[in-house]
Design a protein around this motif. Structure first.
Motif, PDB file in Angstrom:
ATOM      1  N   MET A  72      80.827 -19.907  16.733  1.00 35.56           N
ATOM      2  CA  MET A  72      82.003 -19.608  15.900  1.00 35.56           C
ATOM      3  C   MET A  72      82.735 -20.901  15.547  1.00 35.56           C
ATOM      4  SD  MET A  72      81.689 -16.304  16.038  1.00 35.56           S
ATOM      5  CE  MET A  72      80.100 -15.911  16.653  1.00 35.56           C
ATOM      6  N   LYS A  73      83.725 -20.805  14.717  1.00 32.35           N
ATOM      7  CA  LYS A  73      84.402 -22.035  14.265  1.00 32.35           C
ATOM      8  C   LYS A  73      85.820 -21.809  13.821  1.00 32.35           C
ATOM      9  CE  LYS A  73      80.452 -20.591  13.304  1.00 32.35           C
ATOM     10  NZ  LYS A  73      79.583 -20.090  14.126  1.00 32.35           N
ATOM     11  N   HIS A  74      86.533 -22.872  13.398  1.00 33.36           N
ATOM     12  CA  HIS A  74      87.945 -22.784  13.041  1.00 33.36           C
ATOM     13  C   HIS A  74      88.488 -23.902  12.177  1.00 33.36           C
ATOM     14  CE1 HIS A  74      89.215 -20.431  16.819  1.00 33.36           C
ATOM     15  NE2 HIS A  74      88.031 -20.126  16.411  1.00 33.36           N
ATOM     16  N   THR A  75      89.536 -23.625  11.484  1.00 30.92           N
ATOM     17  CA  THR A  75      90.379 -24.600  10.794  1.00 30.92           C
ATOM     18  C   THR A  75      91.541 -23.819  10.249  1.00 30.92           C
ATOM     19  OG1 THR A  75      88.579 -26.036  10.185  1.00 30.92           O
ATOM     20  CG2 THR A  75      90.557 -26.201   8.856  1.00 30.92           C
ATOM     21  N   THR A  76      92.738 -24.261  10.451  1.00 33.51           N
ATOM     22  CA  THR A  76      93.886 -23.489  10.005  1.00 33.51           C
ATOM     23  C   THR A  76      94.280 -23.876   8.600  1.00 33.51           C
ATOM     24  OG1 THR A  76      94.704 -23.374  12.255  1.00 33.51           O
ATOM     25  CG2 THR A  76      96.275 -22.907  10.517  1.00 33.51           C
ATOM     26  N   LYS A  77      94.407 -22.897   7.728  1.00 33.13           N
ATOM     27  CA  LYS A  77      94.870 -23.146   6.365  1.00 33.13           C
ATOM     28  C   LYS A  77      96.368 -22.979   6.347  1.00 33.13           C
ATOM     29  CE  LYS A  77      94.144 -23.708   1.913  1.00 33.13           C
ATOM     30  NZ  LYS A  77      93.466 -24.852   1.373  1.00 33.13           N
ATOM     31  N   HIS A  78      97.087 -23.994   5.838  1.00 36.95           N
ATOM     32  CA  HIS A  78      98.533 -23.891   5.780  1.00 36.95           C
ATOM     33  C   HIS A  78      98.927 -22.986   4.638  1.00 36.95           C
ATOM     34  CE1 HIS A  78      98.286 -28.161   7.594  1.00 36.95           C
ATOM     35  NE2 HIS A  78      98.078 -27.222   8.481  1.00 36.95           N
ATOM     36  N   ARG A  79      99.716 -21.970   4.950  1.00 32.67           N
ATOM     37  CA  ARG A  79     100.116 -21.015   3.937  1.00 32.67           C
ATOM     38  C   ARG A  79     101.619 -20.916   3.891  1.00 32.67           C
ATOM     39  NH1 ARG A  79      96.534 -18.834   7.126  1.00 32.67           N
ATOM     40  NH2 ARG A  79      98.077 -17.554   8.147  1.00 32.67           N
ATOM     41  N   GLU A  80     102.124 -20.623   2.698  1.00 34.02           N
ATOM     42  CA  GLU A  80     103.539 -20.331   2.564  1.00 34.02           C
ATOM     43  C   GLU A  80     103.743 -18.881   2.936  1.00 34.02           C
ATOM     44  OE1 GLU A  80     106.059 -22.201   1.925  1.00 34.02           O
ATOM     45  OE2 GLU A  80     104.874 -24.005   1.685  1.00 34.02           O
ATOM     46  N   GLY A  81     104.479 -18.605   3.988  1.00 36.17           N
ATOM     47  CA  GLY A  81     104.783 -17.236   4.393  1.00 36.17           C
ATOM     48  C   GLY A  81     106.162 -16.882   3.927  1.00 36.17           C
TER      49      GLY A  81
ATOM     50  N   GLU B  77      87.178 -33.403  19.946  1.00 31.37           N
ATOM     51  CA  GLU B  77      86.638 -34.060  21.139  1.00 31.37           C
ATOM     52  C   GLU B  77      85.980 -33.051  22.076  1.00 31.37           C
ATOM     53  OE1 GLU B  77      88.220 -36.965  24.760  1.00 31.37           O
ATOM     54  OE2 GLU B  77      89.591 -36.163  23.259  1.00 31.37           O
ATOM     55  N   GLY B  78      84.720 -33.290  22.413  1.00 32.02           N
ATOM     56  CA  GLY B  78      83.985 -32.424  23.325  1.00 32.02           C
ATOM     57  C   GLY B  78      83.168 -31.356  22.615  1.00 32.02           C
ATOM     58  N   LEU B  79      83.539 -31.006  21.379  1.00 29.87           N
ATOM     59  CA  LEU B  79      82.788 -30.025  20.612  1.00 29.87           C
ATOM     60  C   LEU B  79      81.638 -30.698  19.861  1.00 29.87           C
ATOM     61  CD1 LEU B  79      85.662 -27.919  18.978  1.00 29.87           C
ATOM     62  CD2 LEU B  79      84.263 -27.283  20.958  1.00 29.87           C
ATOM     63  N   SER B  80      80.544 -30.002  19.749  1.00 28.48           N
ATOM     64  CA  SER B  80      79.413 -30.549  18.985  1.00 28.48           C
ATOM     65  C   SER B  80      78.564 -29.390  18.469  1.00 28.48           C
ATOM     66  CB  SER B  80      78.557 -31.473  19.860  1.00 28.48           C
ATOM     67  OG  SER B  80      77.984 -30.756  20.939  1.00 28.48           O
ATOM     68  N   LEU B  81      77.726 -29.694  17.493  1.00 25.40           N
ATOM     69  CA  LEU B  81      76.823 -28.694  16.938  1.00 25.40           C
ATOM     70  C   LEU B  81      75.380 -29.003  17.315  1.00 25.40           C
ATOM     71  CD1 LEU B  81      78.133 -27.988  13.323  1.00 25.40           C
ATOM     72  CD2 LEU B  81      78.648 -26.789  15.446  1.00 25.40           C
ATOM     73  N   TYR B  82      74.688 -27.978  17.751  1.00 24.98           N
ATOM     74  CA  TYR B  82      73.242 -28.035  17.927  1.00 24.98           C
ATOM     75  C   TYR B  82      72.633 -27.178  16.810  1.00 24.98           C
ATOM     76  CZ  TYR B  82      73.047 -30.421  22.458  1.00 24.98           C
ATOM     77  OH  TYR B  82      73.118 -31.355  23.451  1.00 24.98           O
TER      78      TYR B  82
ATOM     79  N   LEU C  93      74.758 -24.043  16.007  1.00 29.14           N
ATOM     80  CA  LEU C  93      75.252 -23.406  17.223  1.00 29.14           C
ATOM     81  C   LEU C  93      76.253 -24.336  17.910  1.00 29.14           C
ATOM     82  CD1 LEU C  93      71.781 -22.143  18.450  1.00 29.14           C
ATOM     83  CD2 LEU C  93      73.602 -20.737  17.469  1.00 29.14           C
ATOM     84  N   LEU C  94      77.383 -23.790  18.274  1.00 33.76           N
ATOM     85  CA  LEU C  94      78.469 -24.586  18.825  1.00 33.76           C
ATOM     86  C   LEU C  94      78.270 -24.836  20.314  1.00 33.76           C
ATOM     87  CD1 LEU C  94      81.201 -25.932  18.279  1.00 33.76           C
ATOM     88  CD2 LEU C  94      82.292 -23.718  18.670  1.00 33.76           C
ATOM     89  N   ARG C  95      78.559 -26.062  20.737  1.00 33.07           N
ATOM     90  CA  ARG C  95      78.522 -26.440  22.151  1.00 33.07           C
ATOM     91  C   ARG C  95      79.825 -27.148  22.499  1.00 33.07           C
ATOM     92  NH1 ARG C  95      75.087 -23.343  21.713  1.00 33.07           N
ATOM     93  NH2 ARG C  95      72.870 -23.473  22.265  1.00 33.07           N
ATOM     94  N   TRP C  96      80.228 -27.015  23.772  1.00 32.97           N
ATOM     95  CA  TRP C  96      81.481 -27.642  24.209  1.00 32.97           C
ATOM     96  C   TRP C  96      81.296 -28.251  25.592  1.00 32.97           C
ATOM     97  CZ3 TRP C  96      86.829 -24.790  25.042  1.00 32.97           C
ATOM     98  CH2 TRP C  96      87.821 -25.765  25.217  1.00 32.97           C
ATOM     99  N   GLN C  97      81.450 -29.561  25.655  1.00 29.24           N
ATOM    100  CA  GLN C  97      81.412 -30.282  26.917  1.00 29.24           C
ATOM    101  C   GLN C  97      82.860 -30.526  27.341  1.00 29.24           C
ATOM    102  OE1 GLN C  97      78.604 -30.878  28.581  1.00 29.24           O
ATOM    103  NE2 GLN C  97      79.729 -31.743  30.323  1.00 29.24           N
TER     104      GLN C  97
ATOM    105  N   VAL D  70      83.609 -25.734  12.625  1.00 24.65           N
ATOM    106  CA  VAL D  70      82.144 -25.724  12.638  1.00 24.65           C
ATOM    107  C   VAL D  70      81.588 -25.839  11.216  1.00 24.65           C
ATOM    108  CG1 VAL D  70      80.117 -24.312  13.141  1.00 24.65           C
ATOM    109  CG2 VAL D  70      81.963 -24.467  14.804  1.00 24.65           C
ATOM    110  N   ILE D  71      82.184 -25.085  10.301  1.00 27.23           N
ATOM    111  CA  ILE D  71      81.706 -25.128   8.917  1.00 27.23           C
ATOM    112  C   ILE D  71      81.846 -26.527   8.342  1.00 27.23           C
ATOM    113  CG2 ILE D  71      82.156 -24.295   6.581  1.00 27.23           C
ATOM    114  CD1 ILE D  71      82.962 -21.606   7.858  1.00 27.23           C
ATOM    115  N   GLU D  72      82.977 -27.171   8.571  1.00 30.18           N
ATOM    116  CA  GLU D  72      83.186 -28.535   8.070  1.00 30.18           C
ATOM    117  C   GLU D  72      82.147 -29.486   8.627  1.00 30.18           C
ATOM    118  OE1 GLU D  72      87.207 -29.157   9.318  1.00 30.18           O
ATOM    119  OE2 GLU D  72      88.015 -28.791   7.309  1.00 30.18           O
ATOM    120  N   GLN D  73      81.897 -29.397   9.951  1.00 37.47           N
ATOM    121  CA  GLN D  73      80.918 -30.292  10.568  1.00 37.47           C
ATOM    122  C   GLN D  73      79.511 -30.026  10.034  1.00 37.47           C
ATOM    123  OE1 GLN D  73      82.035 -32.778  12.640  1.00 37.47           O
ATOM    124  NE2 GLN D  73      84.010 -31.918  12.019  1.00 37.47           N
TER     125      GLN D  73
END
Length: 594
Positions: A1-10, A357-362, A380-384, A413-416
């Motif tokens: 799975m993956k993430h990135t926060t989009k800044h939105r006007e609420g 830091e610590g996240l990587s993709l296989y 596939l996401l990995r985390w050390q 993850v998508i960006e990487q």
């Protein structure tokens, strides 16, 4: 799975002022509902802009939507710099993750938190602040915003020598507060370590406090709190430290006689006293349902924050068990809870750092069995983790979803993956499509399609280079959102794959309704097919159906020759599994592409 926060006007949070009583002969524009509303908005805006306290308003996801001038004066960050960021913009390194974990636990339980916090200005200077955080709800009781009001304590004279009532005393009950408990805990732990003795910590709540406030009003609620504070004060030893933590939460620090039997005896006594009916001034009677959590040093924790966290967790377990009871720390559950909190806050820190830091993709290749050609690769996401070591996605992804961080993790993850595909395409003439997984919350983000289109464009690749995998569970539970979102993404050129097919969520019945390019058979289905002829027959039927619907087919979990042989007469498909390749870092994929 993956993430990135989009800044939105609420939408801006709305604070409601009660109508002030006017003189009976005073007929003014303020009496008009229209002008009264206008006046209130003007007053609110004036208070917001001219307050000497810093004010920060965030949406439910913790994204800053508004700050006032005092915030800029105190922190050095302008509104433009702050809006769209998270509150950890001003976070210092003075506090352990457990401090913020306790803060969020309190916010979730009561809707508010207050205390002293060490924050950091834009200049890097660390300053002490008294912070009040409150939750705003809409008409349905759903959380919409949080408001943090801070008072800069830097200029208070003789802060360490002049221990004021403001610092250590709760004004409502006249008991000590959380700051006093922290100070006393430090002293008690040092003494316990020197003398090799146990100390006990109880967390107590009176029970039903929110309902009391809603039914009787805040004034009666405050009166009940004061009565219960007096009851507690009369019941504990003089040597004990009794404080009000927050809301209807109290804590008792027992400096001696902290054996389990003595703590249980005190807890029984308190439950009996606090559950007695309370007679209010208007002769009405209120019955309460207290709960108590108990932690013991050094058995349950060895530091200040850890002991309080353990007692609070035991208290939560007592509430879940039905109230009117006490609960010692279940060490296994406490350790698991502590690990989950550690992962949650580490993940928040990692995602705040653009480097992840610590996240990587296989990447695991998907192979055409007829000639061994690599047709695609799954990211596939990995985390050390720096302290916990290698973490399985099966452990940290559910925590990311529960803590509302899965969207940011998806997008990271998508960006990487997009950047990696761009690098490969610069070096190699043929690069297989790369698939990335999408979590269910992503489909509730209205900006996702636009964000994804911008992401691939910024990396200089085409949508056709990326395949989006959606699990059967997500597709069925988010059906309407998924169909609409994936339909648009497919029109933009992205490939769509239905992952984990065969896990039992009945996607077969409406498979023709989904905007799909590919069907991905779950590995458990493959295992069953290799052991059960009826399961094999069902697998053949699904393969035939996929072919009729012009869907490409991927079979997961192919680990040996026998399983591969089962697929020999199934027609064109690709397989993914250890028989061909295990997941590997990008550097190893280079060797396959080169």
């Amino acid at each position: 799975m993956k993430h990135t926060t989009k800044h939105r006007e609420g939408r801006q949070p709305t604070l409601n002022f009660r109508d002030s009583a006017s003189h009976p002969n005073d007929v003014s524009l303020a009496n008009s509902p229209k002008h009264s509303l206008f006046f209130k908005r003007q007053l609110l805006q004036h208070l917001f802009e001219h307050s000497v306290e810093s004010v920060m308003v965030t949406d439910v996801n913790g994204i800053i939507e508004r700050v006032n001038a005092a915030f800029t004066d105190i922190t050095g960050y302008s509104a433009k710099e702050a809006i769209g960021q998270r509150p950890n913009l001003v976070q210092s390194s003075r506090h352990q993750p457990s401090f913020y974990a306790q803060m969020w636990q309190q916010l979730e339980k009561t809707g508010s938190w207050s205390g002293q916090v060490w924050n950091r200005r834009k200049s890097g200077e660390v300053y002490l602040q008294w912070l009040n955080i409150n939750t705003l709800n809409d008409e349905q009781g759903k959380v919409t915003h949080r408001v943090a009001i801070g008072h800069d304590l830097t200029n208070q004279q003789s802060m360490h020598n002049d221990r004021s009532l403001f610092t250590f005393k709760d004004p409502l009950t006249q008991l000590g507060n959380r700051q006093l408990l922290t100070s006393r805990l430090d002293q008690a732990l040092a003494e316990a370590e020197r003398n090799n003795i146990r100390i006990g910590l109880m967390v107590v709540d009176i029970g039903r406090f929110r309902q009391i406030n809603e039914q009787l009003g805040l004034a009666w609620g405050d009166d009940i709190l004061r009565q219960q504070a007096r009851t507690l004060q009369a019941a504990v030893d003089e040597a004990d430290t009794l404080v009000r933590l927050q809301g209807d939460m109290f804590a008792i620090l027992r400096h001696s006689r902290a054996q389990d039997a003595a703590m249980a005896q005190l807890a029984d006594k308190l439950l009996n006293l606090m559950s007695q009916p309370i007679i209010l001034a208007d002769k009405s009677v209120v019955s309460l349902q207290p709960s108590i959590g108990i932690a013991i040093y050094p058995r349950d924790a060895e530091d200040n924050a850890g002991l309080l966290q353990a007692a609070e967790h035991a208290h939560s377990m007592a509430k879940r068990a039905g109230r009117n009871r006490f609960q010692f720390v279940d060490q296994r559950q406490h350790d698991l809870h502590h690990r989950e909190l550690q992962i949650e806050h580490s993940l928040q820190h990692v995602l705040s750092n653009e480097l992840g830091e610590g996240l990587s993709l296989y990447y695991q290749p998907q192979v055409r069995p007829t000639d061994g050609k690599i047709m695609a690769m799954e990211a596939l996401l990995r985390w050390q983790h720096p302290k916990l070591g290698t973490l399985s996605p099966a452990e940290f992804i559910p925590i990311a979803e529960q803590s509302a961080q899965s969207v940011r993790l998806d997008r990271w993850v998508i960006e990487q993956a997009c950047m990696q595909v761009a690098q490969w395409r610069e070096r190699y003439s043929q690069v297989p499509v790369v698939s990335v997984n999408l979590s269910a919350p992503q489909f509730r983000e209205p900006d996702f399609a636009d964000w994804l289109q911008a992401c691939v464009a910024s990396c200089g690749i085409k949508p056709e280079c990326i395949k989006l995998e959606v699990t059967e569970t997500t597709m069925m539970t988010q059906k309407n959102n998924c169909v609409a979102m994936l339909g648009r993404l497919r029109e933009l050129g992205f490939k769509i794959s239905l992952d984990d097919f065969g896990t039992g969520y009945s996607a077969l019945a409406c498979l023709h309704q989904f905007p799909l390019d590919e069907l991905k058979i779950d590995r458990n289905f493959m295992v069953e097919a290799s052991q059960d002829p009826r399961a094999l027959l069902l697998l053949k039927t699904i393969v035939h159906l996929a072919q009729e619907l012009s869907l490409t087919l991927v079979v997961e979990g192919v680990e040996d020759q026998a399983q591969l042989n089962l697929l020999a007469n199934f027609g064109p498909l690709t397989v993914q599994g250890y028989y061909y390749y295990r997941p590997m870092p990008a550097a190893d994929i280079n060797k396959l592409l080169g």
